[in-house]
Design a protein around this motif. Structure first.
Motif, PDB file in Angstrom:
ATOM      1  N   MET A 180       0.571  -1.443  -0.175  1.00 31.57           N
ATOM      2  CA  MET A 180      -0.052  -0.367  -0.350  1.00 31.57           C
ATOM      3  C   MET A 180       1.117   1.079   0.076  1.00 31.57           C
ATOM      4  N   ALA A 181       2.145   1.128   0.509  1.00 33.30           N
ATOM      5  CA  ALA A 181       3.030   2.643   0.684  1.00 33.30           C
ATOM      6  C   ALA A 181       3.535   2.787  -1.292  1.00 33.30           C
ATOM      7  N   PHE A 182       3.795   1.999  -2.320  1.00 35.14           N
ATOM      8  CA  PHE A 182       4.174   2.247  -3.060  1.00 35.14           C
ATOM      9  C   PHE A 182       3.128   1.475  -3.960  1.00 35.14           C
ATOM     10  N   PRO A 183       1.658   1.465  -4.253  1.00 37.16           N
ATOM     11  CA  PRO A 183       0.409   0.584  -4.728  1.00 37.16           C
ATOM     12  C   PRO A 183       1.087   0.879  -6.353  1.00 37.16           C
ATOM     13  N   ASN A 184       2.267   1.893  -7.491  1.00 34.99           N
ATOM     14  CA  ASN A 184       2.258   1.580  -8.535  1.00 34.99           C
ATOM     15  C   ASN A 184       3.081   0.531  -8.476  1.00 34.99           C
ATOM     16  N   ASP A 185       4.174   0.097  -7.583  1.00 33.62           N
ATOM     17  CA  ASP A 185       5.285  -0.848  -8.472  1.00 33.62           C
ATOM     18  C   ASP A 185       4.530  -2.401  -8.736  1.00 33.62           C
ATOM     19  N   VAL A 186       5.212  -2.420  -9.755  1.00 32.42           N
ATOM     20  CA  VAL A 186       5.275  -3.837  -9.857  1.00 32.42           C
ATOM     21  C   VAL A 186       6.576  -5.349  -9.932  1.00 32.42           C
ATOM     22  N   PRO A 187       6.871  -6.043  -9.090  1.00 29.15           N
ATOM     23  CA  PRO A 187       6.044  -6.613  -8.477  1.00 29.15           C
ATOM     24  C   PRO A 187       5.254  -5.966  -6.912  1.00 29.15           C
ATOM     25  N   ALA A 188       4.210  -6.572  -6.441  1.00 27.61           N
ATOM     26  CA  ALA A 188       3.713  -6.086  -5.273  1.00 27.61           C
ATOM     27  C   ALA A 188       4.219  -6.811  -4.099  1.00 27.61           C
ATOM     28  N   ASP A 189       4.609  -5.901  -3.052  1.00 26.34           N
ATOM     29  CA  ASP A 189       5.303  -6.823  -1.618  1.00 26.34           C
ATOM     30  C   ASP A 189       4.517  -7.676  -1.189  1.00 26.34           C
ATOM     31  N   TYR A 190       5.786  -8.685  -0.840  1.00 26.58           N
ATOM     32  CA  TYR A 190       5.063 -10.165  -0.177  1.00 26.58           C
ATOM     33  C   TYR A 190       4.184 -10.093  -0.662  1.00 26.58           C
ATOM     34  N   SER A 191       3.941 -10.728  -2.178  1.00 25.61           N
ATOM     35  CA  SER A 191       2.646 -11.230  -2.200  1.00 25.61           C
ATOM     36  C   SER A 191       2.783 -13.286  -1.898  1.00 25.61           C
ATOM     37  N   ASP A 192       4.310 -14.119  -2.346  1.00 27.54           N
ATOM     38  CA  ASP A 192       4.291 -15.058  -1.754  1.00 27.54           C
ATOM     39  C   ASP A 192       3.568 -15.287  -0.532  1.00 27.54           C
TER      40      ASP A 192
END
Length: 386
Positions: A180-192
């Motif tokens: 949520m801090a950087f919602p435009n960045d891909v890949p998203a943080d820690y989805s795994d």
């Protein structure tokens, strides 16, 4: 039995996107609880790409991190050894299920049982110094927090029950809420980490240490009451939680996917706009919602087989709102949570007080409905939504 039926579409409030002035500039964001080291790591991981419009918020957060670090050190010096020595004697109860499936409602209902220890919002936002600061900030500065959550009409406040996932975020554990801090960045943080079977051993161990420490903290603070924890991301972690907390009980709540998808999309739109250090474009949000669901339920369907018989109970949101007292009584019986009688009237009274609560109304196009049915077909079948 008390019944609260779901409001008809004509009664529902339209799902409007919240405005920033609905969440005042001075209200705390999740990042206000970070220590200097965790805040710097978060910024560095995303190349310090803070949008100019968000620089004032970033400056305020930066200004609070030294206080968090100092208060955390103070708590460690005064209470650290007590926390480490604390044993979680009673198996925790975990409420799981996808976002917007009714986990918050169920959490609010079971929280009425004073035999449970339920972390509040302040404890989850500032776990590293709650022992030394809650008496001042958490209990006397509640005006800082809006009365309602930004994504729906549910009550909010420092003393309200809260997801322990936010505590793990504040403790620097790997959690997808960091995106949520950087919602435009891909890949998203820690989805795994939504499915710990797919996470790296290092992340699993970091996560284990954080949640075990937080469980000890709340156990110590509430004098050995049985923990009642709720976090949608725990859905794909139940097998690991069962190992770390032997005898733990799990309550899974399901809801129609045609309600889950648009409501979850709106949830992330709201949180990204309020919490983000970027001006969220939501370009990849649709795929993120689909992907998170699939990761969580790959983990849940595999790990549920590892849970001992009698330690997992599944129910549907639609049944809960139709017969909240009856469904909660079933939970107590199936999971052997003790005498239900002391909480029966409390649940009935709470639901009566919420009779005017209105859920949001969402509309979807036929293409989105078809994709939901195709990609989440297993959920439709598994929980009886065909």
């Amino acid at each position: 039995m008390t019944s609260l039926t779901t409001p008809s579409p004509a009664q529902n409030k339209p799902a409007k996107k919240p405005k920033m002035n609905d969440y005042p500039w001075y209200s705390p964001r999740f990042w206000h609880a970070l220590r200097i080291s965790d805040w710097c790591r978060l910024l560095a991981r995303h190349g310090f790409r803070v949008h100019p419009f968000k620089l004032p918020m970033a400056a305020m957060i930066t200004a609070t991190t030294p206080f968090n670090s100092a208060a955390a050190l103070l708590q460690h010096l005064w209470f650290g050894s007590y926390i480490e020595r604390t044993r979680v004697e009673q198996p925790p109860v975990f409420i799981v299920g996808h976002w917007r499936s009714g986990t918050t409602l169920l959490h609010e209902l079971l929280h009425l049982d004073s035999r449970f220890a339920t972390p509040n919002t302040y404890q989850c936002m500032a776990p590293h110094h709650t022992f030394v600061t809650e008496w001042l900030i958490g209990k006397r500065m509640g005006w800082l927090v809006p009365k309602q959550r930004p994504m729906d009409n549910m009550a909010a406040g420092f003393q309200r029950p809260q997801e322990d996932e936010f505590a793990l975020l504040a403790l620097g554990a790997p959690t997808p809420y960091a995106r949520m801090a950087f919602p435009n960045d891909v890949p998203a943080d820690y989805s795994d980490v939504l499915n710990l079977d797919e996470a790296s051993p290092a992340d699993v161990e970091k996560f284990r240490k954080a949640i075990v420490w937080f469980a000890k903290l709340i156990t110590l603070q509430t004098r050995q009451k049985q923990l009642l924890l709720k976090s949608p991301p725990h859905t794909g972690r139940i097998g690991h939680l069962a190992q770390w907390f032997p005898g733990a009980k799990f309550i899974h709540i399901a809801r129609s996917p045609f309600s889950l998808f648009p409501s979850t999309t709106r949830l992330w739109e709201s949180l990204d706009d309020v919490q983000g250090l970027q001006v969220a474009r939501h370009k990849h949000l649709r795929e993120y919602v689909f992907d998170c669901f699939e990761r969580m339920y790959r983990g849940y369907e595999k790990q549920r087989n590892e849970i001992p018989a009698g330690d997992l109970y599944e129910l549907k949101y639609e049944d809960l709102v139709k017969d909240p007292v009856g469904q909660c009584e079933q939970i107590y019986e199936r999971l052997q949570l003790g005498n239900f009688a002391p909480v029966r009237d409390k649940i009935a009274a709470y639901m009566q007080s919420q009779k005017d609560y209105q859920t949001n109304k969402h509309q979807m196009d036929a293409e989105t409905e078809a994709e939901i049915r195709r990609r989440w077909a297993g959920y439709f079948s598994r929980f009886g939504y065909e």
